[in-house]
Write a protein that holds these residues in place. Sequence first.
Motif, PDB file in Angstrom:
ATOM      1  N   ILE A  53      -5.514  -9.323  16.571  1.00 39.08           N
ATOM      2  CA  ILE A  53      -5.461  -8.146  15.088  1.00 39.08           C
ATOM      3  C   ILE A  53      -5.858  -6.895  14.553  1.00 39.08           C
ATOM      4  CG2 ILE A  53      -5.821  -8.698  12.139  1.00 39.08           C
ATOM      5  CD1 ILE A  53      -4.271 -10.125  13.342  1.00 39.08           C
ATOM      6  N   TYR A  54      -4.764  -6.004  14.629  1.00 36.05           N
ATOM      7  CA  TYR A  54      -5.593  -4.872  14.147  1.00 36.05           C
ATOM      8  C   TYR A  54      -5.616  -4.432  13.117  1.00 36.05           C
ATOM      9  CZ  TYR A  54      -4.892  -3.733  18.953  1.00 36.05           C
ATOM     10  OH  TYR A  54      -4.883  -3.940  20.872  1.00 36.05           O
ATOM     11  N   THR A  55      -6.655  -3.850  12.650  1.00 35.45           N
ATOM     12  CA  THR A  55      -6.286  -3.781  10.945  1.00 35.45           C
ATOM     13  C   THR A  55      -6.969  -2.343  10.818  1.00 35.45           C
ATOM     14  OG1 THR A  55      -6.761  -3.775   8.599  1.00 35.45           O
ATOM     15  CG2 THR A  55      -8.685  -4.287  10.215  1.00 35.45           C
ATOM     16  N   SER A  56      -7.094  -1.688   9.290  1.00 36.13           N
ATOM     17  CA  SER A  56      -7.243  -0.404   9.009  1.00 36.13           C
ATOM     18  C   SER A  56      -7.523   0.421   8.035  1.00 36.13           C
ATOM     19  CB  SER A  56      -5.852   0.717   9.451  1.00 36.13           C
ATOM     20  OG  SER A  56      -5.029   0.969  11.129  1.00 36.13           O
ATOM     21  N   CYS A  57      -8.887   1.179   8.389  1.00 39.01           N
ATOM     22  CA  CYS A  57      -9.891   1.587   7.630  1.00 39.01           C
ATOM     23  C   CYS A  57     -10.735   2.445   8.344  1.00 39.01           C
ATOM     24  CB  CYS A  57     -10.421   0.138   6.677  1.00 39.01           C
ATOM     25  SG  CYS A  57     -11.147   0.893   5.007  1.00 39.01           S
ATOM     26  N   GLU A  58     -11.188   3.643   7.336  1.00 39.42           N
ATOM     27  CA  GLU A  58     -11.969   5.021   8.023  1.00 39.42           C
ATOM     28  C   GLU A  58     -12.849   4.576   7.482  1.00 39.42           C
ATOM     29  OE1 GLU A  58      -8.758   5.591   6.232  1.00 39.42           O
ATOM     30  OE2 GLU A  58      -8.574   5.352   8.539  1.00 39.42           O
ATOM     31  N   SER A  59     -12.996   4.061   6.019  1.00 43.53           N
ATOM     32  CA  SER A  59     -14.145   5.277   4.648  1.00 43.53           C
ATOM     33  C   SER A  59     -14.679   3.990   4.198  1.00 43.53           C
ATOM     34  CB  SER A  59     -13.252   6.179   3.583  1.00 43.53           C
ATOM     35  OG  SER A  59     -13.092   7.073   4.713  1.00 43.53           O
ATOM     36  N   VAL A  60     -15.138   3.670   3.008  1.00 41.64           N
ATOM     37  CA  VAL A  60     -15.700   2.993   1.946  1.00 41.64           C
ATOM     38  C   VAL A  60     -15.492   3.529   0.096  1.00 41.64           C
ATOM     39  CG1 VAL A  60     -17.920   2.766   3.614  1.00 41.64           C
ATOM     40  CG2 VAL A  60     -18.326   3.774   2.207  1.00 41.64           C
ATOM     41  N   GLN A 114     -12.704   5.914  -1.528  1.00 39.06           N
ATOM     42  CA  GLN A 114     -12.536   6.864  -0.949  1.00 39.06           C
ATOM     43  C   GLN A 114     -11.983   6.218  -0.137  1.00 39.06           C
ATOM     44  OE1 GLN A 114     -15.626   8.989   1.361  1.00 39.06           O
ATOM     45  NE2 GLN A 114     -16.669  10.107  -0.264  1.00 39.06           N
ATOM     46  N   ALA A 115     -11.784   5.237   0.331  1.00 35.05           N
ATOM     47  CA  ALA A 115     -11.152   4.256   1.240  1.00 35.05           C
ATOM     48  C   ALA A 115     -10.276   3.836  -0.116  1.00 35.05           C
ATOM     49  CB  ALA A 115     -11.805   2.800   1.131  1.00 35.05           C
ATOM     50  N   GLU A 116     -10.538   3.503  -0.982  1.00 40.68           N
ATOM     51  CA  GLU A 116      -9.340   3.713  -2.151  1.00 40.68           C
ATOM     52  C   GLU A 116      -8.475   4.421  -2.379  1.00 40.68           C
ATOM     53  OE1 GLU A 116     -11.483   1.395  -5.193  1.00 40.68           O
ATOM     54  OE2 GLU A 116     -12.281  -0.605  -3.907  1.00 40.68           O
ATOM     55  N   TYR A 117      -8.874   5.687  -2.575  1.00 39.04           N
ATOM     56  CA  TYR A 117      -8.265   7.028  -2.738  1.00 39.04           C
ATOM     57  C   TYR A 117      -7.575   6.805  -1.738  1.00 39.04           C
ATOM     58  CZ  TYR A 117      -7.571  11.991  -3.664  1.00 39.04           C
ATOM     59  OH  TYR A 117      -6.436  12.461  -4.378  1.00 39.04           O
ATOM     60  N   ILE A 118      -8.141   7.041  -0.383  1.00 35.89           N
ATOM     61  CA  ILE A 118      -7.556   7.488   0.667  1.00 35.89           C
ATOM     62  C   ILE A 118      -6.330   6.333   0.935  1.00 35.89           C
ATOM     63  CG2 ILE A 118      -7.387   6.718   3.019  1.00 35.89           C
ATOM     64  CD1 ILE A 118      -9.615   8.070   2.914  1.00 35.89           C
ATOM     65  N   ARG A 119      -6.572   5.290   0.528  1.00 38.09           N
ATOM     66  CA  ARG A 119      -5.714   3.859   1.141  1.00 38.09           C
ATOM     67  C   ARG A 119      -4.824   3.223  -0.544  1.00 38.09           C
ATOM     68  NH1 ARG A 119      -4.823   2.799   6.271  1.00 38.09           N
ATOM     69  NH2 ARG A 119      -6.579   3.297   7.788  1.00 38.09           N
ATOM     70  N   ASP A 120      -4.245   3.977  -1.156  1.00 43.07           N
ATOM     71  CA  ASP A 120      -3.512   3.580  -2.249  1.00 43.07           C
ATOM     72  C   ASP A 120      -3.101   1.988  -2.341  1.00 43.07           C
ATOM     73  OD1 ASP A 120      -4.016   3.406  -5.025  1.00 43.07           O
ATOM     74  OD2 ASP A 120      -1.390   4.748  -5.233  1.00 43.07           O
ATOM     75  N   PHE A 176       0.840  -1.109  -0.142  1.00 43.30           N
ATOM     76  CA  PHE A 176       0.423   0.039  -0.046  1.00 43.30           C
ATOM     77  C   PHE A 176       1.029   1.434  -0.477  1.00 43.30           C
ATOM     78  CE2 PHE A 176      -4.404  -1.229   1.532  1.00 43.30           C
ATOM     79  CZ  PHE A 176      -3.954  -2.168   1.513  1.00 43.30           C
ATOM     80  N   ALA A 177       0.313   2.200  -0.219  1.00 39.52           N
ATOM     81  CA  ALA A 177       0.995   4.103  -0.171  1.00 39.52           C
ATOM     82  C   ALA A 177      -0.251   4.946   0.089  1.00 39.52           C
ATOM     83  CB  ALA A 177       1.312   4.022  -1.590  1.00 39.52           C
ATOM     84  N   CYS A 178      -0.691   4.465   1.629  1.00 38.46           N
ATOM     85  CA  CYS A 178      -1.366   4.951   1.571  1.00 38.46           C
ATOM     86  C   CYS A 178      -1.510   6.540   2.159  1.00 38.46           C
ATOM     87  CB  CYS A 178      -2.124   4.822   3.268  1.00 38.46           C
ATOM     88  SG  CYS A 178      -2.536   3.063   3.071  1.00 38.46           S
ATOM     89  N   THR A 179      -2.190   7.489   1.216  1.00 33.89           N
ATOM     90  CA  THR A 179      -1.951   9.055   1.465  1.00 33.89           C
ATOM     91  C   THR A 179      -0.765   9.985   2.720  1.00 33.89           C
ATOM     92  OG1 THR A 179      -4.348   9.399   2.836  1.00 33.89           O
ATOM     93  CG2 THR A 179      -4.400   9.893   0.647  1.00 33.89           C
ATOM     94  N   TYR A 180      -1.223  10.038   3.926  1.00 35.93           N
ATOM     95  CA  TYR A 180      -0.632  10.535   4.765  1.00 35.93           C
ATOM     96  C   TYR A 180       0.428   9.317   5.276  1.00 35.93           C
ATOM     97  CZ  TYR A 180      -3.770   6.553   7.535  1.00 35.93           C
ATOM     98  OH  TYR A 180      -3.652   5.482   7.310  1.00 35.93           O
ATOM     99  N   CYS A 181       1.305   8.647   4.789  1.00 36.81           N
ATOM    100  CA  CYS A 181       2.139   7.636   5.544  1.00 36.81           C
ATOM    101  C   CYS A 181       3.135   8.210   3.804  1.00 36.81           C
ATOM    102  CB  CYS A 181       2.175   6.123   4.647  1.00 36.81           C
ATOM    103  SG  CYS A 181       2.792   4.867   5.333  1.00 36.81           S
ATOM    104  N   ASN A 182       4.204   7.562   3.935  1.00 41.24           N
ATOM    105  CA  ASN A 182       5.592   8.169   3.116  1.00 41.24           C
ATOM    106  C   ASN A 182       6.299   6.728   3.263  1.00 41.24           C
ATOM    107  OD1 ASN A 182       7.179   7.960   5.676  1.00 41.24           O
ATOM    108  ND2 ASN A 182       5.840   9.538   6.328  1.00 41.24           N
TER     109      ASN A 182
END
Length: 498
Positions: free
Chosen positions: A283-290, A293-299, A156-162
């Motif tokens: 297990i800890y996973t991450s998501c906040e949208s559907v 929009q989720a696919e945009y935020i979390r490329d 993944f290459a999420c928006t707020y990651c680097n």
Amino acid sequence: PTCHLFATHANSFNVSKRDGETYSEYQKRVIDPISPSFCAAKWLNSTIWLGSGTTASCHLPPAHKIPLSELKDNPTAIHNTTHKKIARAQMLKGEKPKECEYCWKIEAIDPNHMSDRTFKTSAFKEHDIAEIAKASPLANTIPRTLEIAFDRFCQFACTYCNASFSTKWAKDIQTHGVYKDLKTDGGGAYRHDGAWADAFLENENPYLKSFWEWWPTLGHELEELRITGGEPMMSSQFWRLLSSLKENPKPGLRLAVNSNLGVSQEKIDRLIAESSHIDHLHIYTSCESVGAQAEYIRDGLNYANFCRAVESVLTLGRVEQFHIMLTVSALALDSMPEFLEQIIEWKRRFKNPTPYFMVNILRFPSFMSPLVLPLEYRKDQAEKLKILSARPALEEFEASGLLRLVDYLTESDSPHAKASEAQNLKTDFKSFFAQYDLRRGKSFAQAFPDLAYWFESLPIVTAPEFNRVEHGDSTVGWHDVEELKKLAKAEGLSYVSV
């Protein structure tokens, strides 16, 4: 990034802790007598990024380098750095370490608000807290909760990651060059390819070597080991760890895995199979949208596949607890109510384990904070979240986490950034996502139609040049435009500037 954090199960304030005691009462009884700035996480919790040799004691302060010189004489310095010991000394004297400003700001909003330091401290046993309070701040401690990132391999290459935390992000920078025209300090994360995070070959990494030497000595004091990344299931070291636990079990140890659950079904099935040997798997996973929009935020995310993976693990895995971390960036609010409805539906369907969620307000990069959004929009979304917080399916800490977010959205004036940067936050937001769209083949306006007009109204920035040479399906990024043109001409390739 929120996929790299230690979060307590009670992310809230003024709720029952035990035997009717509120967190406010707990703070007054346990924390305040030690000092008004004490946080046990500085001693008893640690996150260590072995690829880069950096560490922090919670997800809010920036990580700092582990000096190799300290490791030579003190193997526990992989956690007990001089940097942390200085902060510990400050806390015991009632001083406020600057790196912990997030908590100080939350407490400044309202004296009745509990900041994260209260919840993080309450996660530890009171006799452990009493021991560190009376010991020298220079003493070496054994963490009770330890988080390890073996490397930064991530699909993944999420928006707020680097690039420091994701190899896919690194590929973006290596292919297209650095992000330009970002004026706030948050922009620095997008001006490098994170090569420093892979400073050593895997078999020559002194930090990785130190961990495997330290690992057998971590006995019953270690209560939880969390594995993060990158994406843990893409790391050979993660599977090595599971083999180690199978051969040499650590009774009572909680193994927590931070995963985006976006890996292949083969890896999901392997995790499910390995879970049969683990007594306490969280297990800890991450998501906040559907959806889109989720696919945009979390490329890199396929939302439908993510939902299937969640349900597969909940149905077939031997999982003691399952948590979903919601990272509240500016982009998260639009469809967060819909995602919360999905979680409520999972709560209805799955009882053992029941999925829980935790609300984590994005702090970095500050130009992606939800506070860059128009106040009226924030108020509208806050009202929806407030209504959802009253749903009977929610735990007290989940509801309180939402209410704290409601207060943050409506009462806070500016993100956690330097005052001098305030005027540039929205400009950076526009500049970053304009470049993000070009690089990733996405469209902000299509993904977030309710925010499209506001986005277009943001201050105009000089469109950064996005340079590449194309030859068939291959793309090569370059930093110097004139050098790029010469290369293209010499190789008989076409130069394209978008």
